[in-house]
Scaffold this active site. Structure first.
Site, PDB file in Angstrom:
ATOM      1  N   ASN A  28     -21.762  36.198  25.455  1.00 42.36           N
ATOM      2  CA  ASN A  28     -21.013  35.031  25.932  1.00 42.36           C
ATOM      3  C   ASN A  28     -20.273  34.444  24.739  1.00 42.36           C
ATOM      4  OD1 ASN A  28     -22.122  31.640  26.437  1.00 42.36           O
ATOM      5  ND2 ASN A  28     -20.188  32.511  27.030  1.00 42.36           N
ATOM      6  N   LYS A  66      -7.936  18.292  41.781  1.00 41.39           N
ATOM      7  CA  LYS A  66      -8.821  18.873  42.809  1.00 41.39           C
ATOM      8  C   LYS A  66      -8.034  19.822  43.704  1.00 41.39           C
ATOM      9  CE  LYS A  66     -11.482  17.989  41.099  1.00 41.39           C
ATOM     10  NZ  LYS A  66     -12.335  17.651  40.057  1.00 41.39           N
TER      11      LYS A  66
HETATM   12  C1  F6R Z   1     -12.231  20.011  37.193  1.00 43.82           C
HETATM   13  C2  F6R Z   1     -13.208  20.509  36.254  1.00 43.82           C
HETATM   14  C3  F6R Z   1     -12.805  20.715  34.850  1.00 43.82           C
HETATM   15  C4  F6R Z   1     -13.834  20.055  33.926  1.00 43.82           C
HETATM   16  C5  F6R Z   1     -13.501  20.375  32.452  1.00 43.82           C
HETATM   17  C6  F6R Z   1     -14.458  19.673  31.518  1.00 43.82           C
HETATM   18  O1  F6R Z   1     -12.778  19.862  38.457  1.00 43.82           O
HETATM   19  O2  F6R Z   1     -14.349  20.744  36.605  1.00 43.82           O
HETATM   20  O3  F6R Z   1     -11.539  20.227  34.607  1.00 43.82           O
HETATM   21  O4  F6R Z   1     -13.803  18.678  34.155  1.00 43.82           O
HETATM   22  O5  F6R Z   1     -13.576  21.748  32.255  1.00 43.82           O
HETATM   23  O6  F6R Z   1     -15.771  20.063  31.745  1.00 43.82           O
HETATM   24  P1  F6R Z   1     -16.978  19.216  31.185  1.00 43.82           P
HETATM   25  O7  F6R Z   1     -16.952  17.895  31.834  1.00 43.82           O
HETATM   26  O8  F6R Z   1     -18.193  20.018  31.515  1.00 43.82           O
HETATM   27  O9  F6R Z   1     -16.759  19.101  29.700  1.00 43.82           O
END
Ligand code: F6R
Length: 589
Positions: free
Chosen positions: A100, A470
């Site tokens: 990964n 969305k």
């Molecule tokens: C949109 C979505 C992404 C995350 C972005 C940040 O629905 O899920 O835009 O918001 O990849 O992810 P986190 O909040 O996990 O840092």
């Protein structure tokens, strides 16, 4: 991105790996594979598509043996093909790895290996790991020494696991800037990108830190640093609640998580008030406050800018994490970073956090995943407590982030939570969710449109951005969110007969101006979908929200937009839980 899992113990590895893979699919789902060792032979199965589809085709669980590794992929280097799916093997196919992250110096290493006579079977950066281990294993005849040497040669952010046909009693995991956690079960050990992969088997885990290697046998775990020094690490008891990842009665995780907001907005209020005080004191005294985040979490950051400024006269600068190091000046001292992230594993965010800390800055996090890298690398973390979010599109995590931001803004402004109406939020969310059928009807009128616009003023602008995001990610429809007043400065040229425009227009100080903008769009043929607590004849379709404290209104305003995107996606016969090209945890820069 990608999810990796490994197992060594007394049970059938394939069954455990298959369940783990399903739990890790949120990290990538374009292809998957696994391998086990039985009767001194590495056996591999891999395919393209989602784990269930591959299993149906290949029957993954008939791989025998009680040691194995598996992988679910989100392609970075090389197309989505069986050859590029993991596990990857050495030339003799007696060493297998799953990886990964990204290996930044893979081209240079590959050239050297090819000159040495190694044959590559894939286009991936990952495959160099298998060949490099082979090279040093031949030289040292020692698994640990070979992997340690390789770990020190690789550049980039990575976690990988390796198994050796010649030694089916050992599983090795390596972590540098990508998550890797060890699970300690009764009859075996696990290695995975996320505890979710093995939480059905054990709640006891060891979180590897950066630049650590775990040598896992059936008898125990030895952990070394990249310098070869052995380290003692404590075992963490993980909360079982994280295992609640079933869809229950819902068809999709996305819908379940939208509905869960009745409870999650309440859970977000469950904060240690001393920690909130500490958080506020730390940022209040800072010379500059930057918010770093991506995607939906960045939209929460924009709301923080609005609220902190409006309520507490505290100016903050939200910057998209991947842009930050090209923009923010960390060297002037006195700045602090607020990092917002659901997963706590977003590489762009962690990259800023690591650079900021190197330069002596304090980092404060607003995060969902309590065991994430962001939590371990921040000075103080506030948890949004919304439980695992499996749907790739962020829904409940966004409203929970907003709740924490409201708590902070109120505290910074010296205002009381009781007067804010926050305690009634859950009731309002329940009311908004009752609009589901109406929103579904609206979705059926518009699902064939190729372009959507979302507009709002002030605090409704970040919500417009979120509504558009969305729709893009779930329904694959081009959508733009923008300040309502900005449309006439160019984008109005794109409004045609029938173009749907979602107008966020609560009856507050933004109402009449935004209504004026809606009229301008309607005059040019737009279909206006009004989202408001006050009806107006200008709307072609209307989503009637309850009248609530105007401060709270943006939190409930996003919910119909989540439902609209969900139902348009269903009408277009797409899978909202697994949108194409995306992954939940974006662990590559
Ligand atoms: C949109 C979505 C992404 C995350 C972005 C940040 O629905 O899920 O835009 O918001 O990849 O992810 P986190 O909040 O996990 O840092």
């Amino acid at each position: 991105m990608c999810g990796i899992i490994g197992y060594i113990g007394e049970e059938s590895a394939a069954t455990i790996l298959l369940n783990g893979l399903k739990r890790l699919e949120y990290r990538g789902y374009d292809s998957a594979g696994m391998c086990t060792i039985d009767q001194s032979k590495i056996q591999i199965k891999k395919g393209v598509g989602k784990v269930d589809e591959i299993h149906k085709k290949l029957n993954l669980t008939n791989l025998s043996g009680n040691i194995g590794i598996a992988h679910t992929r989100w392609a970075t280097h090389g197309k989505v093909t069986i050859a590029n799916a993991h596990p990857h093997t050495s030339c003799k196919e007696d060493i297998a790895i799953v990886h990964n992250g990204t290996i930044e110096n893979y081209q240079e290493l590959k050239e050297i290996l090819i000159k040495d006579g190694h044959n590559f079977k894939s286009e991936t950066d990952s495959e160099v790991i298998a060949h490099l281990i082979e090279k040093f294993y031949l030289e040292y005849k020692d698994e640990e020494k070979a992997v340690l040497t390789v770990a020190n040669m690789l550049k980039g952010a990575f976690a990988f696991a390796a198994i050796f046909q010649k030694n089916p009693n050992i599983l090795i995991g390596v972590r540098k800037d990508s998550p890797l956690v060890i699970g300690i079960g009764k009859d075996g050990y696990f290695l995975a990108s996320d505890i979710l992969a093995f939480i059905d088997h054990t709640d006891r885990a060891i979180f590897l830190d950066n630049q650590e290697i775990a040598i896992v046998s059936r008898k125990g775990v030895k952990i070394l640093t990249f310098n070869g020094l052995e380290v003692n690490k404590s075992i963490t008891q993980v909360a079982w609640e994280v295992s609640d990842v079933s869809k229950k009665e819902f068809k999709h995780f996305t819908l379940k998580e939208i509905k869960e907001q009745v409870y999650t907005v309440r859970a977000a209020l469950n904060q240690d008030l001393n920690k909130i005080d500490e958080f506020c004191n730390k940022i209040k005294n800072a010379k500059r406050i930057y918010v770093v985040a991506c995607g939906t979490s960045y939209h929460a950051g924009l709301m923080a800018k609005h609220l902190f400024n409006k309520l507490a006269k505290i100016y903050i600068e939200p910057i998209i994490a991947s842009e930050f190091l090209h923009y923010g000046d960390l060297t002037d001292g006195g700045s602090v970073i607020i990092a917002i992230s659901q997963s706590g594993e977003t590489a762009d965010v962690l990259n800023v956090v690591r650079e900021a800390r190197k330069q002596g800055l304090k980092v404060f996090a607003i995060v969902n995943s309590v065991s994430s890298s962001l939590v371990r690398e921040s000075d103080l973390s506030l948890f949004i407590n919304c439980g695992p979010e499996i749907g790739v599109a962020a829904t409940k995590s966004f409203t929970s982030q907003l709740v924490i931001i409201y708590l902070l803004a109120l505290k910074l402004a010296g205002l009381s939570i009781e007067d804010s109406g926050l305690l009634k939020l859950s009731k309002y969310v329940r009311e908004v969710l009752k609009l589901e059928d109406e929103i579904q009807k609206i979705s059926l009128k518009y699902y064939n449109n190729g372009d959507f616009y979302y507009v709002g003023r002030g605090p409704h602008f970040p919500i417009a951005l979120e509504g558009a995001l969305k729709l893009k990610e779930l329904a694959y429809i081009h959508a733009e969110g923008m300040p309502a007043g900005e449309l006439k400065h160019g984008t109005l040229a794109l409004i045609n007969d029938g173009t749907p425009v979602v107008v966020l227009n609560p009856y507050d100080e933004t109402y009449f101006e935004t209504l004026g903008n809606a009229a301008e769009m309607k005059a040019r043929g737009a279909k206006i979908i009004g989202v408001s607590d006050r009806m107006n004849e200008i709307y072609d379709d209307f989503i009637h929200l309850p009248t609530v404290n105007k401060l709270l209104y943006p939190i409930i305003e996003v919910i119909p937009l989540q439902l609209l995107a969900y139902y348009i996606t269903i009408a277009r016969k797409q899978d909202p839980d697994y949108p194409r090209n995306l992954a939940k945890s974006v662990t590559v820069k």
